[in-house]
Design a protein around this motif. Structure first.
Motif, PDB file in Angstrom:
ATOM      1  N   VAL A  60       0.844  -1.200   0.000  1.00  0.00           N
ATOM      2  CA  VAL A  60       0.000   0.000   0.000  1.00  0.00           C
ATOM      3  C   VAL A  60       0.877   1.247   0.000  1.00  0.00           C
ATOM      4  CG1 VAL A  60      -1.939  -1.143   1.146  1.00  0.00           C
ATOM      5  CG2 VAL A  60      -0.170  -0.033   2.533  1.00  0.00           C
ATOM      6  N   ALA A  61       0.279   2.363  -0.364  1.00  0.00           N
ATOM      7  CA  ALA A  61       1.043   3.601  -0.503  1.00  0.00           C
ATOM      8  C   ALA A  61       1.678   4.039   0.806  1.00  0.00           C
ATOM      9  CB  ALA A  61       0.139   4.701  -1.053  1.00  0.00           C
ATOM     10  N   GLU A  62       0.985   3.818   1.931  1.00  0.00           N
ATOM     11  CA  GLU A  62       1.554   4.223   3.219  1.00  0.00           C
ATOM     12  C   GLU A  62       2.865   3.490   3.491  1.00  0.00           C
ATOM     13  OE1 GLU A  62      -2.770   5.202   3.270  1.00  0.00           O
ATOM     14  OE2 GLU A  62      -1.561   3.489   2.609  1.00  0.00           O
ATOM     15  N   GLU A  63       2.928   2.211   3.130  1.00  0.00           N
ATOM     16  CA  GLU A  63       4.195   1.481   3.270  1.00  0.00           C
ATOM     17  C   GLU A  63       5.256   2.083   2.353  1.00  0.00           C
ATOM     18  OE1 GLU A  63       2.774  -3.080   4.359  1.00  0.00           O
ATOM     19  OE2 GLU A  63       3.238  -2.569   2.284  1.00  0.00           O
ATOM     20  N   GLY A  64       4.855   2.449   1.160  1.00  0.00           N
ATOM     21  CA  GLY A  64       5.802   3.046   0.229  1.00  0.00           C
ATOM     22  C   GLY A  64       6.361   4.357   0.732  1.00  0.00           C
ATOM     23  N   ALA A  65       5.514   5.179   1.358  1.00  0.00           N
ATOM     24  CA  ALA A  65       5.974   6.461   1.893  1.00  0.00           C
ATOM     25  C   ALA A  65       7.004   6.251   2.992  1.00  0.00           C
ATOM     26  CB  ALA A  65       4.788   7.262   2.409  1.00  0.00           C
ATOM     27  N   PHE A  80       1.605  -2.419  -4.935  1.00  0.00           N
ATOM     28  CA  PHE A  80       0.732  -3.437  -5.520  1.00  0.00           C
ATOM     29  C   PHE A  80      -0.737  -3.009  -5.572  1.00  0.00           C
ATOM     30  CE2 PHE A  80       3.966  -6.755  -4.071  1.00  0.00           C
ATOM     31  CZ  PHE A  80       4.425  -7.015  -5.353  1.00  0.00           C
ATOM     32  N   SER A  81      -1.194  -2.254  -4.585  1.00  0.00           N
ATOM     33  CA  SER A  81      -2.620  -1.900  -4.542  1.00  0.00           C
ATOM     34  C   SER A  81      -2.987  -0.827  -5.551  1.00  0.00           C
ATOM     35  CB  SER A  81      -3.013  -1.441  -3.132  1.00  0.00           C
ATOM     36  OG  SER A  81      -2.310  -0.268  -2.769  1.00  0.00           O
ATOM     37  N   GLY A  82      -2.012  -0.251  -6.216  1.00  0.00           N
ATOM     38  CA  GLY A  82      -2.277   0.701  -7.283  1.00  0.00           C
ATOM     39  C   GLY A  82      -2.538   2.106  -6.790  1.00  0.00           C
ATOM     40  N   HIS A  83      -3.311   2.852  -7.568  1.00  0.00           N
ATOM     41  CA  HIS A  83      -3.603   4.258  -7.268  1.00  0.00           C
ATOM     42  C   HIS A  83      -4.992   4.323  -6.637  1.00  0.00           C
ATOM     43  CE1 HIS A  83      -3.040   8.688  -8.634  1.00  0.00           C
ATOM     44  NE2 HIS A  83      -3.833   8.620  -7.581  1.00  0.00           N
ATOM     45  N   MET A  84      -5.014   4.256  -5.304  1.00  0.00           N
ATOM     46  CA  MET A  84      -6.274   4.279  -4.566  1.00  0.00           C
ATOM     47  C   MET A  84      -6.746   5.720  -4.381  1.00  0.00           C
ATOM     48  SD  MET A  84      -7.174   1.138  -3.888  1.00  0.00           S
ATOM     49  CE  MET A  84      -8.214   1.185  -2.436  1.00  0.00           C
ATOM     50  N   ARG A  85      -8.053   5.867  -4.199  1.00  0.00           N
ATOM     51  CA  ARG A  85      -8.629   7.185  -3.954  1.00  0.00           C
ATOM     52  C   ARG A  85      -7.998   7.806  -2.705  1.00  0.00           C
ATOM     53  NH1 ARG A  85     -13.087   8.999  -6.196  1.00  0.00           N
ATOM     54  NH2 ARG A  85     -13.754   6.864  -6.749  1.00  0.00           N
ATOM     55  N   GLY A  86      -7.571   9.037  -2.791  1.00  0.00           N
ATOM     56  CA  GLY A  86      -6.954   9.734  -1.667  1.00  0.00           C
ATOM     57  C   GLY A  86      -5.449   9.615  -1.605  1.00  0.00           C
ATOM     58  N   ASP A  87      -4.860   8.802  -2.496  1.00  0.00           N
ATOM     59  CA  ASP A  87      -3.410   8.581  -2.454  1.00  0.00           C
ATOM     60  C   ASP A  87      -2.627   9.450  -3.434  1.00  0.00           C
ATOM     61  OD1 ASP A  87      -3.703   6.674  -0.524  1.00  0.00           O
ATOM     62  OD2 ASP A  87      -3.397   4.944  -1.840  1.00  0.00           O
ATOM     63  N   THR A  88      -3.281  10.292  -4.196  1.00  0.00           N
ATOM     64  CA  THR A  88      -2.602  11.002  -5.277  1.00  0.00           C
ATOM     65  C   THR A  88      -1.430  11.842  -4.782  1.00  0.00           C
ATOM     66  OG1 THR A  88      -4.644  11.065  -6.565  1.00  0.00           O
ATOM     67  CG2 THR A  88      -2.918  12.638  -7.173  1.00  0.00           C
ATOM     68  N   ASP A  89      -1.649  12.635  -3.744  1.00  0.00           N
ATOM     69  CA  ASP A  89      -0.568  13.488  -3.236  1.00  0.00           C
ATOM     70  C   ASP A  89       0.583  12.651  -2.699  1.00  0.00           C
ATOM     71  OD1 ASP A  89      -1.989  15.727  -3.930  1.00  0.00           O
ATOM     72  OD2 ASP A  89      -2.753  16.119  -1.908  1.00  0.00           O
ATOM     73  N   MET A  95       7.166   9.872  -4.676  1.00  0.00           N
ATOM     74  CA  MET A  95       7.693   9.268  -5.909  1.00  0.00           C
ATOM     75  C   MET A  95       7.435   7.766  -5.941  1.00  0.00           C
ATOM     76  SD  MET A  95      11.323  11.329  -6.197  1.00  0.00           S
ATOM     77  CE  MET A  95      11.815  10.836  -4.543  1.00  0.00           C
ATOM     78  N   LEU A  96       6.175   7.384  -5.743  1.00  0.00           N
ATOM     79  CA  LEU A  96       5.790   5.983  -5.759  1.00  0.00           C
ATOM     80  C   LEU A  96       5.273   5.601  -7.141  1.00  0.00           C
ATOM     81  CD1 LEU A  96       3.856   5.860  -2.348  1.00  0.00           C
ATOM     82  CD2 LEU A  96       6.312   5.521  -2.770  1.00  0.00           C
ATOM     83  N   THR A  97       5.408   4.325  -7.482  1.00  0.00           N
ATOM     84  CA  THR A  97       4.932   3.811  -8.757  1.00  0.00           C
ATOM     85  C   THR A  97       3.757   2.868  -8.495  1.00  0.00           C
ATOM     86  OG1 THR A  97       7.184   3.926  -9.678  1.00  0.00           O
ATOM     87  CG2 THR A  97       5.564   2.567 -10.862  1.00  0.00           C
ATOM     88  N   PRO A  98       2.533   3.335  -8.695  1.00  0.00           N
ATOM     89  CA  PRO A  98       1.382   2.465  -8.440  1.00  0.00           C
ATOM     90  C   PRO A  98       1.229   1.427  -9.545  1.00  0.00           C
ATOM     91  CG  PRO A  98       0.634   4.561  -9.318  1.00  0.00           C
ATOM     92  CD  PRO A  98       2.122   4.685  -9.136  1.00  0.00           C
ATOM     93  N   MET A  99       0.890   0.201  -9.156  1.00  0.00           N
ATOM     94  CA  MET A  99       0.605  -0.850 -10.123  1.00  0.00           C
ATOM     95  C   MET A  99      -0.908  -0.843 -10.373  1.00  0.00           C
ATOM     96  SD  MET A  99       3.679  -1.699 -10.553  1.00  0.00           S
ATOM     97  CE  MET A  99       3.322  -2.926 -11.804  1.00  0.00           C
ATOM     98  N   ILE A 100      -1.310  -0.309 -11.500  1.00  0.00           N
ATOM     99  CA  ILE A 100      -2.722  -0.076 -11.798  1.00  0.00           C
ATOM    100  C   ILE A 100      -3.464  -1.407 -11.920  1.00  0.00           C
ATOM    101  CG2 ILE A 100      -4.316   0.881 -13.495  1.00  0.00           C
ATOM    102  CD1 ILE A 100      -2.714   2.980 -11.860  1.00  0.00           C
ATOM    103  N   ASN A 101      -4.617  -1.511 -11.231  1.00  0.00           N
ATOM    104  CA  ASN A 101      -5.375  -2.758 -11.201  1.00  0.00           C
ATOM    105  C   ASN A 101      -6.726  -2.686 -11.902  1.00  0.00           C
ATOM    106  OD1 ASN A 101      -3.762  -4.605  -9.352  1.00  0.00           O
ATOM    107  ND2 ASN A 101      -3.902  -2.760  -8.087  1.00  0.00           N
ATOM    108  N   ARG A 108      -7.997   7.565 -12.856  1.00  0.00           N
ATOM    109  CA  ARG A 108      -7.598   8.422 -11.732  1.00  0.00           C
ATOM    110  C   ARG A 108      -6.146   8.853 -11.873  1.00  0.00           C
ATOM    111  NH1 ARG A 108      -8.616   4.994  -7.591  1.00  0.00           N
ATOM    112  NH2 ARG A 108     -10.791   5.699  -7.629  1.00  0.00           N
ATOM    113  N   HIS A 109      -5.284   7.923 -12.262  1.00  0.00           N
ATOM    114  CA  HIS A 109      -3.860   8.234 -12.343  1.00  0.00           C
ATOM    115  C   HIS A 109      -3.566   9.202 -13.483  1.00  0.00           C
ATOM    116  CE1 HIS A 109       0.378   7.506 -11.514  1.00  0.00           C
ATOM    117  NE2 HIS A 109       0.558   7.520 -12.826  1.00  0.00           N
ATOM    118  N   LEU A 110      -4.101   8.930 -14.660  1.00  0.00           N
ATOM    119  CA  LEU A 110      -3.791   9.781 -15.814  1.00  0.00           C
ATOM    120  C   LEU A 110      -4.411  11.168 -15.679  1.00  0.00           C
ATOM    121  CD1 LEU A 110      -4.092   7.250 -18.778  1.00  0.00           C
ATOM    122  CD2 LEU A 110      -2.049   7.977 -17.527  1.00  0.00           C
TER     123      LEU A 110
END
Length: 345
Positions: A60-65, A80-89, A95-101, A108-110
């Motif tokens: 998840v993004a929090e682990e990445g941060a 692995f969880s991708g670009h979840m709502r609220g994670d954009t900032d 500088m995380l790389t979301p794996m889009i699911n 959302r990402h684009l």
């Protein structure tokens, strides 16, 4: 010391990564999700980065941060969880790389981060995460024309080399990705051991780094010692622990150690597991409780001050077998009360 003592051998961790890297025909990344499989993602990550790892995977993004703060800017961190709502900032700032699911995640990402790198996860039959064939066909051209860094999938049965699902997923991955110019990844630890045709451009070992199956040649990384709080004498016919679940058949010496299911030592192992005094096994008797485990030390030549549960004599998978689970659960459940010591790395 009144709590268990968890020792983490970072040199063994690096040795395991290098051994898997030597078996790989691709770039070898590292999976450090769940706080480095319970052993500390910051220290695990730094040791692997020094060994040469340049791409890490988290759940998840929090682990990445948190990992970004530990490792700095010079590695790629995939989520692995991708670009979840609220994670954009967070994805942008760290500088995380979301794996889009999903198609929705790609949108959302684009829309939110049009120039920011991403990867794509495909479902090749596990039915857990990733785009299915029809979804991928509908957006592949768009995704691959943007800043897509990796296209990946995940094997469901890689720990069983002869399982037909492995070949089925390999064929499906080829069907979905052959001809693309973006790097591809299918194999985690088990996939590496299946052989080069599963390796593609990048492999992502996880549990094998930490001493777990299916990498049978892995060196143990985690060592767990439990201090003895009390030793008592029990007469034949007396019982030990909750629900009178163990009855002494002879006069016995019972050691009570500090550790229990609150520390990740799963209740189901009671009556099956062993502790160790040096190279001598000691049977666990009675039920594992929240904070305490009882063991029969009658046959030891000396009264112990410490008994071990993880180490060279008993792997995480051996403990898991006693509890009816897998080594992953033992590692990732190791509790916060342990005193921790890191060596090497």
């Amino acid at each position: 010391m009144s709590t268990g003592f968890l020792s983490v051998d970072l040199d063994a961790l690096v040795t395991n990564w290098r051994a898997l890297d030597a078996r790989s025909t691709a770039e070898t990344a590292a999976v450090v999700k769940a706080d480095g499989y319970g052993l500390g993602a910051d220290k695990v990550g730094r040791a692997l980065m020094r060994a040469g790892v340049r791409r890490f995977f988290v759940a998840v993004a929090e682990e990445g941060a948190a990992l970004r703060q530990a490792l700095g800017p010079n590695v790629e961190i995939c989520v692995f969880s991708g670009h979840m709502r609220g994670d954009t900032d967070m994805i942008a700032d760290m500088m995380l790389t979301p794996m889009i699911n999903t198609v929705g995640q790609l949108t959302r990402h684009l829309e939110g981060l049009p120039e920011h790198p991403f990867g794509v996860q495909l479902d090749t039959g596990m039915n857990r995460l990733g785009l299915e064939m029809a979804e991928w066909a509908s957006i592949a051209e768009i995704a691959l024309s943007q800043n897509c860094r990796l296209v990946m999938s995940h094997l469901a049965c890689a720990d069983e080399p002869d399982h037909p699902m492995n070949r089925q997923q390999l064929d499906q991955f080829h069907l979905m990705t052959d001809g693309i110019s973006v790097p591809r990844s299918l194999a985690a630890t088990g996939g590496i051991l299946l052989g080069p045709e599963y390796h593609f451009d990048l492999v992502r070992p996880g549990v094998g780094l930490y001493g777990g199956l299916p990498f049978a040649d892995a060196q143990p990384v985690a060592y767990l010692d439990l201090p003895v709080i009390q030793i008592r004498e029990v007469e034949a016919g007396e019982t030990v622990g909750y629900a009178n679940s163990w009855t002494a058949e002879r006069p016995s010496k019972i050691a009570t150690v500090s550790g229990g299911y609150a520390d990740g030592l799963i209740r189901a192992m009671g009556g099956h597991a062993q502790l160790w005094h040096g190279a001598q096994p000691v049977p666990v008797v009675g039920r594992v409780s929240m904070d305490l485990i009882t063991a029969d030390v009658t046959d030891l030549s000396e009264l112990p001050g410490v008994l071990s549960i993880l180490g060279s004599d008993q792997t995480v998978d051996a403990v898991a077998d006693h509890a009816g689970t897998i080594g992953y659960e033992i590692l990732t459940s190791l509790g916060a009360r342990y005193q921790r010591r890191y060596s090497g790395g």
